[in-house]
Design a protein around this motif. Structure first.
Motif, PDB file in Angstrom:
ATOM      1  N   ILE A  89       0.856  -1.186   0.000  1.00 40.26           N
ATOM      2  CA  ILE A  89       0.000   0.000   0.000  1.00 40.26           C
ATOM      3  C   ILE A  89       0.896   1.242   0.000  1.00 40.26           C
ATOM      4  O   ILE A  89       1.758   1.403   0.865  1.00 40.26           O
ATOM      5  N   GLY A  90       0.672   2.099  -0.992  1.00 36.85           N
ATOM      6  CA  GLY A  90       1.414   3.358  -1.076  1.00 36.85           C
ATOM      7  C   GLY A  90       0.464   4.538  -1.133  1.00 36.85           C
ATOM      8  O   GLY A  90      -0.403   4.583  -1.997  1.00 36.85           O
ATOM      9  N   VAL A  91       0.620   5.455  -0.202  1.00 37.14           N
ATOM     10  CA  VAL A  91      -0.193   6.667  -0.207  1.00 37.14           C
ATOM     11  C   VAL A  91       0.737   7.858  -0.451  1.00 37.14           C
ATOM     12  O   VAL A  91       1.861   7.905   0.059  1.00 37.14           O
ATOM     13  N   TYR A  92       0.238   8.831  -1.216  1.00 37.26           N
ATOM     14  CA  TYR A  92       1.062   9.972  -1.609  1.00 37.26           C
ATOM     15  C   TYR A  92       0.267  11.256  -1.380  1.00 37.26           C
ATOM     16  O   TYR A  92      -0.952  11.256  -1.392  1.00 37.26           O
ATOM     17  N   ARG A  93       1.030  12.343  -1.240  1.00 39.59           N
ATOM     18  CA  ARG A  93       0.357  13.634  -1.061  1.00 39.59           C
ATOM     19  C   ARG A  93       1.224  14.738  -1.667  1.00 39.59           C
ATOM     20  O   ARG A  93       2.446  14.750  -1.513  1.00 39.59           O
TER      21      ARG A  93
END
Length: 432
Positions: free
Chosen positions: A126-130
């Protein structure tokens, strides 16, 4: 660069500037760390929300509320992979172009600053980016304002410090002006307010002025007494010369006049020689020749020289001396002894007694003469001063001055004391 003020101010400015740079680096680093911790915490929270959607059987459950934060234009991105298969992408497929590294990291993408957090859970990656470009812009704006504010404060502080230092040195210039207008005829202590750091300088100057005033006063008295002492023999010489030029002088009369002239010249020469000798002693310009010698033998030489005067007054001289070895200039010590013993002989009555003894490193010379008035005890060491009770005796008033100057040269002391049964006791101590 000879100006102490300029040098100190430059060093102070450099130190303040270095302190400002250090503060800027510290604030910049602290602000960046705080911002990174906040972003990482936010990304971890989003990651945990996505991880909670994974079912116990390994399936992935879609949740509208959770996925709403990754809508297009929100600046949030999501990539979920199971093995090499992409399980979920939000909001566009260009998320696949993002660099993928485990943990928290940041990277540049199309001129934007992106922060990412990737971690595996239950077979999923799982990769979350902002997009944190605005936060970076906010941080840079804050640093610019901070830098501008501190820079203006630094300039203001340096200007104020320059003005304050310049004003504080105004009193130093006033001190210099006061010293500049001082004259030898009028030397006065200076009383002005100075910073505490400069007060030792002012106090030292005032003490120097006090010593100079004493020195100048002593010189004036010295010259006054010298002129007074030389006045008599010079007057005798002039009178004798005038008489010699008169007509019809017999040979015997001319011879007597010449003898008077010679006696007056010798007296003037003795006074001048003693004065010059005393001056050399007080100015520390006399060359001393240190050697070891026996005090007892030197006193015997003094008594041999004064023997005609002693016999003329029928004096008894009682000598009880230990073998005292001194390391000093023998000729100078001889001058002390001849002056002190000659005074004892001069002021002793006919048939009187003089005692010369040693005890515990001191020499004692005792007579039964008139002694010294108490108010004259210290004054008799001044050049040309003579006790009020012995003015009838012939003398220049230089013997005790020379003796004390020699004693001080070797760190010795000369003390005077009136005896109870009459007479004077002179004490010479050969150790400080």
């Amino acid at each position: 660069m000879n100006s102490l003020f300029v040098r100190v101010y430059i060093i102070f400015s450099i130190l303040i500037s270095l302190a400002f740079i250090s503060l800027y680096v510290f604030v910049s680093y602290t602000l960046q760390q705080t911002l990174n911790e906040e972003i990482e915490w936010s990304l971890r929270t989003s990651w945990q929300s996505i991880a909670s959607l994974i079912q116990e059987d390994g399936g992935f459950q879609y949740d509208e509320e959770v996925f709403s934060i990754f809508r297009k234009g929100s600046g949030n991105y999501l990539l979920v992979k199971q093995g090499n298969r992409v399980a979920e992408i939000q909001p566009d497929e260009y998320v696949l172009d993002f660099p993928q590294r485990y943990g928290f990291y940041t990277f540049e993408w199309k001129g934007r600053l992106i922060a990412g957090f990737i971690k595996s859970y239950e077979g999923y990656t799982i990769g979350v980016y902002r997009d944190v470009s605005e936060k970076r812009s906010y941080k840079n704006t804050l640093l610019k304002k901070f830098t501008l504010g501190w820079f203006l404060l630094l300039i203001l502080f340096l200007l104020l410090s320059y003005v304050l230092w310049f004003l504080s040195l105004r009193n130093i210039r006033k001190l210099a002006k006061s010293i500049e207008i001082s004259t030898p005829e009028e030397l006065k202590p200076i009383n002005i307010k100075l910073p505490s750091e400069f007060m030792p300088l002012l106090n030292s100057y005032n003490k120097l002025i006090e010593r100079l005033n004493v020195y100048i006063q002593n010189q004036r008295l010295f010259l006054y007494h010298l002129s007074h002492q030389l006045k008599t023999p010079l007057s005798i010489i002039r009178t004798a010369v005038d008489l010699a030029f008169r007509q019809n002088r017999k040979k015997e009369e001319l011879l007597n006049l010449l003898l008077n002239i010679r006696a007056s010249v010798e007296k003037a020469l003795k006074i001048t020689e003693k004065m010059l000798f005393l001056y050399r002693l007080e100015s520390k310009s006399h060359q001393t020749n240190l050697e070891n010698f026996n005090l007892k033998l030197l006193i015997e030489e003094v008594l041999d020289e004064l023997l005609p005067l002693i016999d003329k007054k029928n004096l008894t001289v009682d000598v009880k001396l230990d073998d005292v070895i001194l390391e000093a200039d023998k000729e100078l010590v001889y001058s002390i002894l001849i002056n002190l013993v000659e005074n004892a002989v001069k002021y002793s009555p006919i048939g009187g007694k003089i005692e010369i003894t040693t005890n515990k490193g001191c020499l004692y010379i005792s007579d039964n003469g008139p002694g010294i008035q108490e108010e004259d005890m210290e004054k008799v060491f001044e050049p040309f001063y003579r006790g009020s009770n012995v003015l009838s005796q012939e003398g220049s008033g230089l013997g005790l001055s020379i003796s004390r100057a020699i004693a001080q040269l070797f760190g010795w002391k000369i003390l005077l004391e009136n005896k109870r049964n009459g007479g004077l006791l002179v004490k010479v101590c050969f150790s400080a």
